[in-house]
Design an enzyme around this catalytic site. Structure first.
Site, PDB file in Angstrom:
ATOM      1  N   LYS A 177      48.588  48.756 134.383  1.00  0.00           N
ATOM      2  CA  LYS A 177      47.297  48.815 133.672  1.00  0.00           C
ATOM      3  C   LYS A 177      47.308  47.743 132.593  1.00  0.00           C
ATOM      4  CE  LYS A 177      45.480  50.424 130.219  1.00  0.00           C
ATOM      5  NZ  LYS A 177      44.604  49.400 129.581  1.00  0.00           N
ATOM      6  N   GLU A 252      58.638  48.373 124.505  1.00  0.00           N
ATOM      7  CA  GLU A 252      58.794  47.157 123.702  1.00  0.00           C
ATOM      8  C   GLU A 252      57.624  47.149 122.733  1.00  0.00           C
ATOM      9  OE1 GLU A 252      58.187  43.885 122.171  1.00  0.00           O
ATOM     10  OE2 GLU A 252      57.752  43.067 124.147  1.00  0.00           O
ATOM     11  N   CYS A 286      54.812  39.670 119.334  1.00  0.00           N
ATOM     12  CA  CYS A 286      55.627  40.714 118.712  1.00  0.00           C
ATOM     13  C   CYS A 286      56.862  40.099 118.050  1.00  0.00           C
ATOM     14  CB  CYS A 286      56.025  41.758 119.743  1.00  0.00           C
ATOM     15  SG  CYS A 286      56.723  41.033 121.233  1.00  0.00           S
ATOM     16  N   GLU A 382      53.078  45.150 110.525  1.00  0.00           N
ATOM     17  CA  GLU A 382      52.846  44.110 111.529  1.00  0.00           C
ATOM     18  C   GLU A 382      51.369  43.697 111.508  1.00  0.00           C
ATOM     19  OE1 GLU A 382      52.952  45.154 115.768  1.00  0.00           O
ATOM     20  OE2 GLU A 382      54.063  43.298 116.099  1.00  0.00           O
TER      21      GLU A 382
HETATM   22  P1  NDP Z   1      47.955  49.188 121.895  1.00  0.00           P
HETATM   23  O1  NDP Z   1      49.356  49.545 121.677  1.00  0.00           O
HETATM   24  O2  NDP Z   1      46.904  50.206 121.568  1.00  0.00           O
HETATM   25  O3  NDP Z   1      47.694  48.765 123.424  1.00  0.00           O
HETATM   26  C1  NDP Z   1      48.661  48.246 124.292  1.00  0.00           C
HETATM   27  C2  NDP Z   1      48.383  48.743 125.701  1.00  0.00           C
HETATM   28  O4  NDP Z   1      48.481  50.170 125.750  1.00  0.00           O
HETATM   29  C3  NDP Z   1      46.982  48.426 126.221  1.00  0.00           C
HETATM   30  O5  NDP Z   1      47.038  48.200 127.607  1.00  0.00           O
HETATM   31  C4  NDP Z   1      46.249  49.696 125.903  1.00  0.00           C
HETATM   32  O6  NDP Z   1      45.059  49.842 126.623  1.00  0.00           O
HETATM   33  C5  NDP Z   1      47.274  50.739 126.257  1.00  0.00           C
HETATM   34  N1  NDP Z   1      47.067  52.064 125.685  1.00  0.00           N
HETATM   35  C6  NDP Z   1      46.398  52.398 124.549  1.00  0.00           C
HETATM   36  N2  NDP Z   1      46.441  53.739 124.353  1.00  0.00           N
HETATM   37  C7  NDP Z   1      47.161  54.263 125.384  1.00  0.00           C
HETATM   38  C8  NDP Z   1      47.569  55.585 125.750  1.00  0.00           C
HETATM   39  N3  NDP Z   1      47.257  56.653 125.010  1.00  0.00           N
HETATM   40  N4  NDP Z   1      48.298  55.729 126.877  1.00  0.00           N
HETATM   41  C9  NDP Z   1      48.641  54.678 127.635  1.00  0.00           C
HETATM   42  N5  NDP Z   1      48.270  53.399 127.337  1.00  0.00           N
HETATM   43  C10 NDP Z   1      47.562  53.192 126.231  1.00  0.00           C
HETATM   44  O7  NDP Z   1      47.665  47.840 121.155  1.00  0.00           O
HETATM   45  P2  NDP Z   1      46.297  47.228 120.684  1.00  0.00           P
HETATM   46  O8  NDP Z   1      45.813  46.368 121.765  1.00  0.00           O
HETATM   47  O9  NDP Z   1      45.338  48.265 120.157  1.00  0.00           O
HETATM   48  O10 NDP Z   1      46.802  46.360 119.440  1.00  0.00           O
HETATM   49  C11 NDP Z   1      47.078  47.023 118.213  1.00  0.00           C
HETATM   50  C12 NDP Z   1      48.301  46.459 117.560  1.00  0.00           C
HETATM   51  O11 NDP Z   1      49.445  46.675 118.377  1.00  0.00           O
HETATM   52  C13 NDP Z   1      48.290  44.957 117.364  1.00  0.00           C
HETATM   53  O12 NDP Z   1      47.549  44.594 116.241  1.00  0.00           O
HETATM   54  C14 NDP Z   1      49.762  44.679 117.237  1.00  0.00           C
HETATM   55  O13 NDP Z   1      50.168  44.980 115.933  1.00  0.00           O
HETATM   56  C15 NDP Z   1      50.389  45.645 118.212  1.00  0.00           C
HETATM   57  N6  NDP Z   1      50.664  45.042 119.533  1.00  0.00           N
HETATM   58  C16 NDP Z   1      51.944  44.699 119.836  1.00  0.00           C
HETATM   59  C17 NDP Z   1      52.229  44.063 121.024  1.00  0.00           C
HETATM   60  C18 NDP Z   1      53.616  43.641 121.382  1.00  0.00           C
HETATM   61  O14 NDP Z   1      53.781  42.666 122.120  1.00  0.00           O
HETATM   62  N7  NDP Z   1      54.620  44.382 120.954  1.00  0.00           N
HETATM   63  C19 NDP Z   1      51.179  43.706 121.982  1.00  0.00           C
HETATM   64  C20 NDP Z   1      49.873  44.176 121.610  1.00  0.00           C
HETATM   65  C21 NDP Z   1      49.646  44.808 120.423  1.00  0.00           C
HETATM   66  P3  NDP Z   1      43.685  49.359 125.951  1.00  0.00           P
HETATM   67  O15 NDP Z   1      43.812  47.896 125.711  1.00  0.00           O
HETATM   68  O16 NDP Z   1      42.702  49.699 126.982  1.00  0.00           O
HETATM   69  O17 NDP Z   1      43.522  50.155 124.682  1.00  0.00           O
END
Ligand code: NDP
Length: 482
Positions: A177, A252, A286, A382
């Protein structure tokens, strides 16, 4: 008739609409226009995708293929990706604002992820342990089953490939997903898997939001492994969801990487990498070097050079070859990063350069701040954007303490020409990866992951093998006793 592109789910090798016909808009962050739509996955669509992956695992050919044949299929997919590099990179640049040259680089790394794990499963498929007791013992690494993978928007294709490649290489079937913000390149990858001749159900792409699409697959008891990259907060939800059916997780999560520049560093090199570490991908990494520590003796000179290098980055359209830096990936994310810049100003931080562009775009310019208290939110949390908080330090002990004083621990960097110091400090830093005099270099054989709030588990090489398989020991008697 709309001329928007459409990205459906890929289930059982068919690209399909959602069962209820639901779709959502996909934005171009540079133009701030909707350029595509994607299928909005519901719990029913998630059920279809898991059913497909389960059937492909329980009854299909993929887990039963010879290792060489499976490797060949994955290399075929990698070949197609390589041929279509520009097309895939165009999708990622349009979808999240990444400069086109960087997007092409990401495709090349994704291709390599597939090639590496295709060969790794073929060449590292077991170990032999001759036993002193007159027995012969070996380990086997059979596939674990159905893998649910959830990937983020910052490296849409690359992060997904990092999960899909080891999962399918080890004979599992997979449902990925992608983030709701960036469905395009992963859906395209699903189309290429069909073209490469993958059996139905081996790689399913489910588009939609975290909930219900993501949470439906992580919570499905027909899923055997859950791998997630995203925020620490969502990581906890994913872990709780997987725990309902005891599926092992690999998480991660976020980071607040420390970058330590000692007075004896090669300053040209340290400035180059400090810029890469926080401004590449507009800081949406990240692993970003978002907390920079510079030793007293070189502080002023380093800051002057760092600020000048940040200001030299060309900001613009991701498709302009001169562009090094562009808009943030979404309005929501732009507002988040902008709020941290505002907070830094209110909390007395000194902004040396950068700040929020005031032209209605979703650009936050490369921003360098010092003078923040150690408990200020922009210093501790972050931001995931092009915002570097800088501190000075006097001694090695002091900077190791400062660097480790965080709930994260994904990575750290240190710059020094003193070999002993490099080893000493690397050993003391609380982080999954330490880069010495460089940044972002990966060897896929090595462990990758974080400590504390940065994650659970490690992936890469044999670490991915551990996670994506069910290791088994087989013990045989050689000589019958008595
Ligand atoms: P999220 O952690 O919310 O999203 C990451 C992924 O998880 C997306 O595919 C999201 O879907 C999905 N997701 C969200 N909620 C659920 C759930 N309950 N169960 C399963 N999957 C879920 O990150 P955001 O995109 O909201 O970003 C927020 C913050 O997270 C950023 O500002 C950053 O600080 C951090 N981040 C860190 C990353 C890394 O590489 N470690 C990458 C991205 C974000 P959907 O997009 O549809 O919500």
């Amino acid at each position: 008739m709309s001329d928007l592109q459409f990205f459906g789910h890929i289930i059982d090798n068919e690209e399909v609409e959602s069962l209820d016909g639901g779709r959502f808009d996909v934005w171009n962050p540079w133009t701030r226009e909707v350029w595509a739509q994607a299928a909005e996955g519901s719990a029913a669509d998630a059920d279809r995708a898991v059913t497909s992956a389960r059937k492909a695992f329980d009854e299909g050919p993929w887990p039963r293929l010879g290792r060489t044949e499976r490797a060949a299929a994955i290399h075929r997919l990698a070949d197609l990706m390589q041929e279509r590099t520009a097309e895939i990179a165009r999708l990622d640049s349009t979808n999240m604002g990444k400069p086109f040259e960087q997007a092409k680089h990401d495709v090349a790394r994704s291709v390599w992820n597939f090639r590496f794990f295709a060969d790794h499963q073929r060449d590292h498929c077991g170990e032999v342990y001759p036993m002193d007791s007159g027995h012969h013992c070996y380990s086997e690494f059979g596939p674990a089953g159905v893998v649910a993978a959830i990937s983020p928007w910052n490296f849409p294709l690359m992060m997904a490939s990092w999960k899909i490649a080891p999962a399918i290489a080890w004979g599992n079937t997979c449902i990925i997903k992608p983030s709701e913000d960036t469905p395009a390149s992963v859906t395209y990858l699903g189309r290429l898997a069909v073209e490469a001749g993958f059996p139905p159900g081996v790689l399913n792409v489910l588009n939609g939001h975290g909930a219900p699409a993501g949470s439906s697959i992580t919570g499905d008891d027909r899923v055997d492994r859950v791998t997630f990259t995203g925020s620490s907060q969502t990581g906890k939800l994913v872990m709780a969801s997987a725990a309902t059916h005891l599926a092992p997780v690999s998480l991660e999560l976020g980071g607040k990487g420390a970058n330590l520049v000692f007075a004896d560093a090669d300053l040209d090199n340290a400035v180059y990498w400090a810029v890469e570490a926080i401004f590449r991908n507009a800081g949406q990494i990240c692993l970003a070097g978002s907390r920079l520590f510079v030793q007293d003796e070189i502080y002023d000179e380093f800051m002057a050079r760092f600020v000048a290098a940040a200001e030299a980055l060309t900001i613009g359209d991701p498709f302009d070859p001169a562009t090094r830096f562009s808009a943030l990936a979404s309005r929501r994310h732009f507002e988040k990063v902008a709020s941290y810049v505002a907070a830094a100003q209110e909390l007395g931080g000194r902004i040396h350069t950068g700040g929020v562009a005031q032209d209605g775009s979703w650009v936050v310019r490369p921003t360098i701040i010092d003078g923040l208290a150690l408990d200020a939110a922009p210093y501790c949390e972050e931001i995931f954007g092009p915002v570097c908080v800088v501190n000075r330090f006097g001694t090695e002990d002091e900077v190791v303490h400062l660097a480790n004083d965080t709930r994260y621990g994904l990575n750290a960097m240190l710059f020094t020409e003193n070999l002993s110091r490099a080893h000493r400090v690397a050993a003391r830093l609380k982080a999954g990866t330490v880069w010495v005099n460089c940044f972002f270099i990966r060897d896929l054989r090595t462990p990758f992951g974080g400590v504390g709030d940065s994650g659970v588990g490690r992936e890469g090489g044999n670490f991915s093998r551990e996670f994506f398989t069910e290791p088994k020991a087989v013990v045989m008697q050689i000589d019958r006793k008595g």
